[in-house]
Motif scaffolding. Structure first.
Motif, short mmCIF file in Angstrom:
data_model
loop_
_atom_site.label_atom_id
_atom_site.label_comp_id
_atom_site.label_asym_id
_atom_site.label_seq_id
_atom_site.Cartn_x
_atom_site.Cartn_y
_atom_site.Cartn_z
N MET A 1 58.82 42.15 30.11
CA MET A 1 57.39 41.87 30.13
C MET A 1 57.12 40.76 31.15
N GLY A 2 56.24 41.02 32.10
CA GLY A 2 55.85 40.01 33.08
C GLY A 2 54.50 39.44 32.73
N LEU A 3 54.42 38.12 32.72
CA LEU A 3 53.16 37.44 32.42
C LEU A 3 52.58 36.86 33.70
N ARG A 4 51.26 36.86 33.81
CA ARG A 4 50.55 36.27 34.95
C ARG A 4 49.41 35.43 34.41
N ILE A 5 49.16 34.31 35.04
CA ILE A 5 48.05 33.45 34.64
C ILE A 5 47.15 33.21 35.85
N GLY A 6 45.87 33.15 35.60
CA GLY A 6 44.90 32.88 36.65
C GLY A 6 43.87 31.88 36.18
N ILE A 7 43.26 31.19 37.12
CA ILE A 7 42.21 30.22 36.82
C ILE A 7 40.97 30.57 37.62
N GLY A 8 39.83 30.38 37.01
CA GLY A 8 38.57 30.63 37.68
C GLY A 8 37.62 29.46 37.46
N TYR A 9 36.79 29.21 38.46
CA TYR A 9 35.82 28.13 38.38
C TYR A 9 34.54 28.60 39.05
N ASP A 10 33.41 28.24 38.47
CA ASP A 10 32.14 28.55 39.10
C ASP A 10 31.14 27.47 38.74
N VAL A 11 30.19 27.27 39.61
CA VAL A 11 29.10 26.31 39.39
C VAL A 11 27.85 26.87 40.04
N HIS A 12 26.74 26.71 39.34
CA HIS A 12 25.44 27.12 39.88
C HIS A 12 24.43 26.02 39.60
N ALA A 13 23.56 25.77 40.57
CA ALA A 13 22.46 24.84 40.39
C ALA A 13 21.36 25.52 39.58
N PHE A 14 20.56 24.70 38.91
CA PHE A 14 19.38 25.24 38.25
C PHE A 14 18.38 25.70 39.30
N ALA A 48 33.35 32.75 36.23
CA ALA A 48 34.63 32.03 36.14
C ALA A 48 35.70 32.91 35.48
N VAL A 49 35.33 33.64 34.44
CA VAL A 49 36.28 34.53 33.77
C VAL A 49 36.72 35.64 34.73
N ALA A 50 35.78 36.22 35.46
CA ALA A 50 36.13 37.27 36.42
C ALA A 50 37.12 36.75 37.46
N ASP A 51 36.89 35.56 37.98
CA ASP A 51 37.81 35.01 38.97
C ASP A 51 39.18 34.70 38.37
N ALA A 52 39.22 34.25 37.12
CA ALA A 52 40.50 33.99 36.47
C ALA A 52 41.30 35.28 36.34
N LEU A 53 40.63 36.36 35.95
CA LEU A 53 41.31 37.66 35.81
C LEU A 53 41.79 38.18 37.16
N LEU A 54 40.91 38.13 38.14
CA LEU A 54 41.29 38.61 39.47
C LEU A 54 42.42 37.78 40.05
N GLY A 55 42.38 36.48 39.82
CA GLY A 55 43.45 35.61 40.30
C GLY A 55 44.78 35.91 39.65
N ALA A 56 44.76 36.13 38.36
CA ALA A 56 46.01 36.43 37.65
C ALA A 56 46.63 37.73 38.15
N ALA A 57 45.80 38.70 38.49
CA ALA A 57 46.29 39.99 38.99
C ALA A 57 46.51 39.96 40.50
N ARG A 58 46.21 38.82 41.13
CA ARG A 58 46.34 38.65 42.59
C ARG A 58 45.50 39.68 43.34
N LEU A 59 44.26 39.85 42.84
CA LEU A 59 43.35 40.83 43.43
C LEU A 59 42.21 40.18 44.21
N GLY A 60 42.33 38.91 44.53
CA GLY A 60 41.27 38.25 45.29
C GLY A 60 40.30 37.52 44.38
N ASP A 61 39.02 37.55 44.77
CA ASP A 61 38.01 36.84 43.98
C ASP A 61 36.74 37.67 43.86
N ILE A 62 35.87 37.22 43.01
CA ILE A 62 34.67 37.98 42.66
C ILE A 62 33.79 38.27 43.87
#
Length: 162
Positions: A1-14, A48-62
């Protein structure tokens, strides 16, 4: 079993009040006088969740899949986009095990909505609610978030190869 971890961050102004944007965080609409500025619904947590998932799979970013200059995504429902990201991750040979998140906002209060956000994210990802964690914090008045200029979110995702 191979495990992968990814992190995502996002910020938006009001957004400006006259822009009449809904505030959407984790797929949940908040009763607030201003929404976040962005091309889609500006759901900072879901992004942020989308970027974490894409990062873990090494598929780029949102932004590579849903660019902010593409009219198809103007006002897009980010929960729907997250479902598409989950399919990309699955098609790449990974199973989502767990997602954990932090929403940083001086206002509005996020904690009363955590369970609803967990349920929305879990549904979009095809997970049980117990596999999605959400915490809320303020920045104690420091920085742009502390001045209530916007909202930020951080997420980590754990995948396993199938």
């Amino acid at each position: 079993m191979g495990l992968r971890i990814g992190i995502g961050y996002d910020v938006h102004a009001f957004a400006k009040p006259e822009d009449h944007r809904l505030l959407v965080i984790g797929g949940v609409v908040f009763d607030h006088d201003r929404g976040l500025a962005g091309h889609s619904d500006a759901d900072v947590l879901t992004h942020a969740v989308a970027d974490a998932l894409l990062g873990a799979a090494r598929l780029g970013d949102i932004g590579e899949y849903f660019p902010d200059n593409d009219i198809r995504y103007l006002g897009a429902d980010s929960i729907g986009l997250l479902g598409e990201v989950a399919k990309l991750v699955s098609d790449a040979g990974y199973r989502i095990i767990d997602v954990d998140c932090v929403v940083s906002a001086q206002q509005p209060r996020v904690s009363p909505h955590k369970e609803a956000m967990r349920a929305r994210l879990a549904q979009a990802l095809g997970l049980g609610v117990d596999a999605v964690g959400i915490k809320a914090t303020t920045t104690e008045g420091l920085g742009a978030i502390g001045r209530s200029e916007g909202i930020a979110a951080t997420a980590v995702a754990l995948l396993e190869t199938v």
